[in-house]
Scaffold this motif. Structure first.
Motif, mmCIF file in Angstrom:
data_model
loop_
_atom_site.group_PDB
_atom_site.id
_atom_site.type_symbol
_atom_site.label_atom_id
_atom_site.label_comp_id
_atom_site.label_asym_id
_atom_site.label_seq_id
_atom_site.Cartn_x
_atom_site.Cartn_y
_atom_site.Cartn_z
ATOM 1 N N ILE A 282 1.083 -1.146 -0.130
ATOM 2 C CA ILE A 282 -0.460 0.200 -0.235
ATOM 3 C C ILE A 282 0.821 1.676 0.106
ATOM 4 O O ILE A 282 0.522 2.264 -1.068
ATOM 5 N N VAL A 283 1.911 1.062 1.003
ATOM 6 C CA VAL A 283 2.734 2.275 1.086
ATOM 7 C C VAL A 283 3.317 2.224 -0.802
ATOM 8 O O VAL A 283 3.764 3.880 -0.685
ATOM 9 N N MET A 284 4.031 1.853 -0.841
ATOM 10 C CA MET A 284 4.838 1.753 -1.851
ATOM 11 C C MET A 284 4.669 2.070 -3.177
ATOM 12 O O MET A 284 4.650 2.472 -4.220
ATOM 13 N N SER A 285 2.767 1.815 -3.502
ATOM 14 C CA SER A 285 1.922 1.771 -4.783
ATOM 15 C C SER A 285 2.273 3.169 -4.639
ATOM 16 O O SER A 285 1.789 3.329 -6.060
ATOM 17 N N LEU A 286 1.745 4.462 -3.280
ATOM 18 C CA LEU A 286 1.952 5.144 -3.380
ATOM 19 C C LEU A 286 2.553 6.365 -3.599
ATOM 20 O O LEU A 286 2.748 7.729 -4.714
ATOM 21 N N LEU A 287 3.439 5.538 -3.212
ATOM 22 C CA LEU A 287 5.315 6.542 -3.141
ATOM 23 C C LEU A 287 5.239 5.844 -5.061
ATOM 24 O O LEU A 287 6.014 7.097 -5.239
ATOM 25 N N TRP A 288 5.250 4.897 -5.350
ATOM 26 C CA TRP A 288 5.772 4.948 -6.760
ATOM 27 C C TRP A 288 4.145 5.910 -7.510
ATOM 28 O O TRP A 288 5.068 6.212 -8.708
ATOM 29 N N SER A 289 3.373 5.527 -7.613
ATOM 30 C CA SER A 289 2.143 6.637 -8.162
ATOM 31 C C SER A 289 2.874 8.116 -8.150
ATOM 32 O O SER A 289 2.659 9.285 -9.076
ATOM 33 N N MET A 290 3.595 8.319 -6.814
ATOM 34 C CA MET A 290 3.804 10.043 -6.882
ATOM 35 C C MET A 290 4.782 9.899 -8.137
ATOM 36 O O MET A 290 5.225 11.261 -8.335
ATOM 37 N N LYS A 291 6.172 9.045 -8.404
ATOM 38 C CA LYS A 291 6.767 9.616 -9.185
ATOM 39 C C LYS A 291 6.629 8.853 -10.546
ATOM 40 O O LYS A 291 7.328 10.109 -10.394
ATOM 41 N N PHE A 292 5.373 8.399 -10.979
ATOM 42 C CA PHE A 292 5.957 7.765 -12.409
ATOM 43 C C PHE A 292 4.368 7.911 -12.525
ATOM 44 O O PHE A 292 4.645 8.027 -13.890
ATOM 45 N N ASP A 293 3.046 8.328 -11.820
ATOM 46 C CA ASP A 293 1.969 8.887 -12.186
ATOM 47 C C ASP A 293 2.267 10.102 -11.725
ATOM 48 O O ASP A 293 0.688 9.951 -11.998
ATOM 49 N N ASN A 294 2.548 11.392 -11.497
ATOM 50 C CA ASN A 294 2.305 12.713 -10.475
ATOM 51 C C ASN A 294 1.136 12.398 -9.702
ATOM 52 O O ASN A 294 0.240 13.027 -9.842
ATOM 53 N N TYR A 295 1.218 11.462 -9.220
ATOM 54 C CA TYR A 295 0.336 11.156 -8.201
ATOM 55 C C TYR A 295 0.361 12.301 -7.239
ATOM 56 O O TYR A 295 1.401 12.310 -6.621
ATOM 57 N N SER A 296 -1.080 12.967 -6.066
ATOM 58 C CA SER A 296 -0.937 13.061 -5.148
ATOM 59 C C SER A 296 -1.347 12.886 -3.789
ATOM 60 O O SER A 296 -2.765 13.429 -3.658
ATOM 61 N N PRO A 297 -1.055 11.948 -3.566
ATOM 62 C CA PRO A 297 -1.984 11.591 -2.458
ATOM 63 C C PRO A 297 -2.220 12.995 -1.488
ATOM 64 O O PRO A 297 -1.373 13.691 -0.604
ATOM 65 N N ASP A 298 -3.396 12.126 -1.352
ATOM 66 C CA ASP A 298 -4.105 14.097 0.133
ATOM 67 C C ASP A 298 -4.069 12.803 1.432
ATOM 68 O O ASP A 298 -3.364 11.649 1.188
ATOM 69 N N LYS A 299 -4.610 13.477 2.814
ATOM 70 C CA LYS A 299 -3.945 13.156 3.794
ATOM 71 C C LYS A 299 -5.309 11.962 4.143
ATOM 72 O O LYS A 299 -4.309 11.336 4.984
ATOM 73 N N TYR A 300 -5.954 11.988 3.520
ATOM 74 C CA TYR A 300 -6.567 10.143 3.920
ATOM 75 C C TYR A 300 -6.073 9.249 3.481
ATOM 76 O O TYR A 300 -5.864 7.576 3.878
ATOM 77 N N ASP A 301 -5.414 9.226 2.268
ATOM 78 C CA ASP A 301 -4.339 8.032 1.362
ATOM 79 C C ASP A 301 -3.325 7.862 2.773
ATOM 80 O O ASP A 301 -2.342 6.886 2.977
ATOM 81 N N ILE A 302 -2.590 8.896 3.090
ATOM 82 C CA ILE A 302 -1.366 9.360 4.399
ATOM 83 C C ILE A 302 -1.612 8.746 5.220
ATOM 84 O O ILE A 302 -1.613 7.183 5.658
ATOM 85 N N ILE A 303 -3.369 8.595 5.909
ATOM 86 C CA ILE A 303 -3.846 8.234 7.569
ATOM 87 C C ILE A 303 -3.580 6.458 7.427
ATOM 88 O O ILE A 303 -3.325 5.960 8.148
ATOM 89 N N GLY A 304 -4.384 6.314 5.873
ATOM 90 C CA GLY A 304 -4.884 5.042 5.882
ATOM 91 C C GLY A 304 -3.116 4.070 4.803
ATOM 92 O O GLY A 304 -3.151 2.910 6.141
ATOM 93 N N ALA A 305 -2.488 4.820 4.821
ATOM 94 C CA ALA A 305 -1.266 3.514 4.201
ATOM 95 C C ALA A 305 -0.677 3.758 6.022
ATOM 96 O O ALA A 305 0.432 2.565 6.133
ATOM 97 N N LEU A 306 -0.549 4.691 6.443
ATOM 98 C CA LEU A 306 0.588 4.625 7.876
ATOM 99 C C LEU A 306 -0.104 3.593 8.934
ATOM 100 O O LEU A 306 0.479 2.856 9.319
ATOM 101 N N ILE A 307 -1.642 3.168 8.802
ATOM 102 C CA ILE A 307 -2.338 2.828 9.409
ATOM 103 C C ILE A 307 -2.743 1.221 9.379
ATOM 104 O O ILE A 307 -2.656 0.370 10.012
#
Length: 109
Positions: free
Chosen positions: A70-95
């Protein structure tokens, strides 16, 4: 297996799973050449091999991969798909990450 030995395996497996899946995604969704899909399939097969190097049982290993991916997918998307996670993405990934660390690394008798 110590934390310092297991984490690199989780990260390598994550790169194989996400990288291989991304290549297949590009092949099928972005109309890249077929070799993207073939290479992606090979890399996904490597993911299955890397996972076997962990010392815990199948259930704990794959549950933990799920949270780490989950965490790596968000990081991958930020790097390769110009994705910007919102606070709920980050909170969910940390949980999820906290949960799988408890599953995998909690001391047991």
């Amino acid at each position: 297996m110590s934390v310092l030995k297991s984490i690199p395996l989780f990260l390598l497996a994550g790169l194989c799973e996400i990288g291989g899946g991304y290549l297949i995604w590009l092949w099928l969704r972005e109309e890249k050449p077929a070799w993207y899909g073939i290479l992606g399939g090979f890399i996904l097969a490597l993911y299955g091999v890397v996972a076997t190097f962990q010392t815990q049982n199948f259930a704990r290993v794959y549950a933990t991969y799920g949270g780490i991916f989950i965490v790596m997918s968000l990081l991958w998307s930020m790097k390769f798909d110009n994705y910007s996670p919102d606070k709920y993405d980050i909170i969910g990934a940390l949980i999820a990450l906290l949960g799988v660390c408890i599953i995998y690394y909690a001391p047991r008798n």
